[in-house]
Design a protein around this motif. Structure first.
Motif, PDB file in Angstrom:
ATOM      1  N   GLU A 175       0.836  -1.211   0.000  1.00  0.00           N
ATOM      2  CA  GLU A 175       0.000   0.000   0.000  1.00  0.00           C
ATOM      3  C   GLU A 175       0.868   1.258   0.000  1.00  0.00           C
ATOM      4  O   GLU A 175       0.592   2.217  -0.726  1.00  0.00           O
ATOM      5  CB  GLU A 175      -0.918  -0.008   1.227  1.00  0.00           C
ATOM      6  CG  GLU A 175      -1.882   1.172   1.277  1.00  0.00           C
ATOM      7  CD  GLU A 175      -2.799   1.112   2.488  1.00  0.00           C
ATOM      8  OE1 GLU A 175      -2.426   1.711   3.526  1.00  0.00           O
ATOM      9  OE2 GLU A 175      -3.860   0.479   2.409  1.00  0.00           O
ATOM     10  N   LYS A 229       2.588   1.703  -3.426  1.00  0.00           N
ATOM     11  CA  LYS A 229       1.647   2.211  -4.430  1.00  0.00           C
ATOM     12  C   LYS A 229       1.394   3.700  -4.227  1.00  0.00           C
ATOM     13  O   LYS A 229       1.264   4.458  -5.191  1.00  0.00           O
ATOM     14  CB  LYS A 229       0.329   1.433  -4.356  1.00  0.00           C
ATOM     15  CG  LYS A 229       0.405   0.024  -4.925  1.00  0.00           C
ATOM     16  CD  LYS A 229      -0.950  -0.659  -4.884  1.00  0.00           C
ATOM     17  CE  LYS A 229      -0.906  -2.025  -5.535  1.00  0.00           C
ATOM     18  NZ  LYS A 229      -2.236  -2.697  -5.493  1.00  0.00           N
ATOM     19  N   ASP A 230       1.341   4.116  -2.975  1.00  0.00           N
ATOM     20  CA  ASP A 230       1.107   5.534  -2.681  1.00  0.00           C
ATOM     21  C   ASP A 230       2.281   6.396  -3.141  1.00  0.00           C
ATOM     22  O   ASP A 230       2.100   7.479  -3.692  1.00  0.00           O
ATOM     23  CB  ASP A 230       0.878   5.720  -1.180  1.00  0.00           C
ATOM     24  CG  ASP A 230       0.593   7.163  -0.807  1.00  0.00           C
ATOM     25  OD1 ASP A 230      -0.336   7.739  -1.396  1.00  0.00           O
ATOM     26  OD2 ASP A 230       1.297   7.710   0.054  1.00  0.00           O
TER      27      ASP A 230
END
Length: 208
Positions: free
Chosen positions: A56, A59-60
């Motif tokens: 996560e 991806k950010d």
């Protein structure tokens, strides 16, 4: 340092990300878009598996841009007084040249001057570019995105340091007495380069 510091797996992941983002920018076919989205996801999975970052988080940081992918810009100010260079102390106790990301509404010159005022409390005039460097060829740890670092020689106009949200202290240092540096932002090699540019009125800009 005249060679890249990043591991081969990061080179591959970055290239996959670049190809995927370019494909997402210019493709019209829905099936091609789906394939490029999967390639981008694979690049993020590689980085997550090889680092301590969650998928996560990767991806950010790595997969949220749109449009043609280009390096980020970072400016660093070299300010001298009595043959000493100005450094500011970060919240984590390490020291760096005043600087930061170039804001979208700033030029390299104005951003350098703005960052110095915010981090060191000084109004300065950015006068000469010292070098334009690829961050991942000089600084550790390697980033999952490319950064173009611009070192700028500045002259003091006025002002004084005040503690702020980014820095807790500022001071001037001789080359032989440098404190613990924020290596991800600047290292001894880069500080030496700034000293060399300061002493050489005919300095030629270094660029990669």
């Amino acid at each position: 340092m005249n060679k890249t510091l990043q591991p081969q797996w990061l080179e591959w992941a970055k290239e996959l990300q670049f190809l995927a983002q370019t494909g997402l920018t210019y493709s019209k076919d829905v099936f091609d878009i789906e394939r490029f989205e999967r390639i981008r996801e694979i690049s993020a999975e590689i980085i997550s598996a090889q680092s301590e970052l969650s998928l996560e988080k990767v991806k950010d940081l790595f997969c949220n841009e749109t449009g043609f992918q280009t390096p980020k810009l970072d400016t660093r100010a070299a300010i001298f007084k009595e043959d000493k260079i100005l450094l500011v102390k970060e919240r984590n106790g390490t020291w760096s040249l005043p600087g930061g990301w170039v804001d979208v509404n700033q030029t390299v010159k104005s951003n350098t001057e703005k960052e110095v005022e915010e981090e060191a409390g000084l109004k300065v005039e950015a006068t000469r570019i010292i070098a334009v460097q690829d961050r991942n060829m000089h600084n550790v740890p390697p980033y999952a995105y490319n950064v173009c670092k611009i070192f700028v020689l500045c002259e003091i106009l006025s002002g004084y340091f005040q503690p702020n949200i980014e820095t807790t202290e500022s001071d001037y240092f001789r080359l032989e007495e440098l404190p613990l540096l924020a290596e991800e932002k600047n290292n001894e090699e880069q500080i030496k380069m700034c000293f060399s540019a300061y002493h050489d009125k005919n300095w030629q800009v270094l660029f990669e």
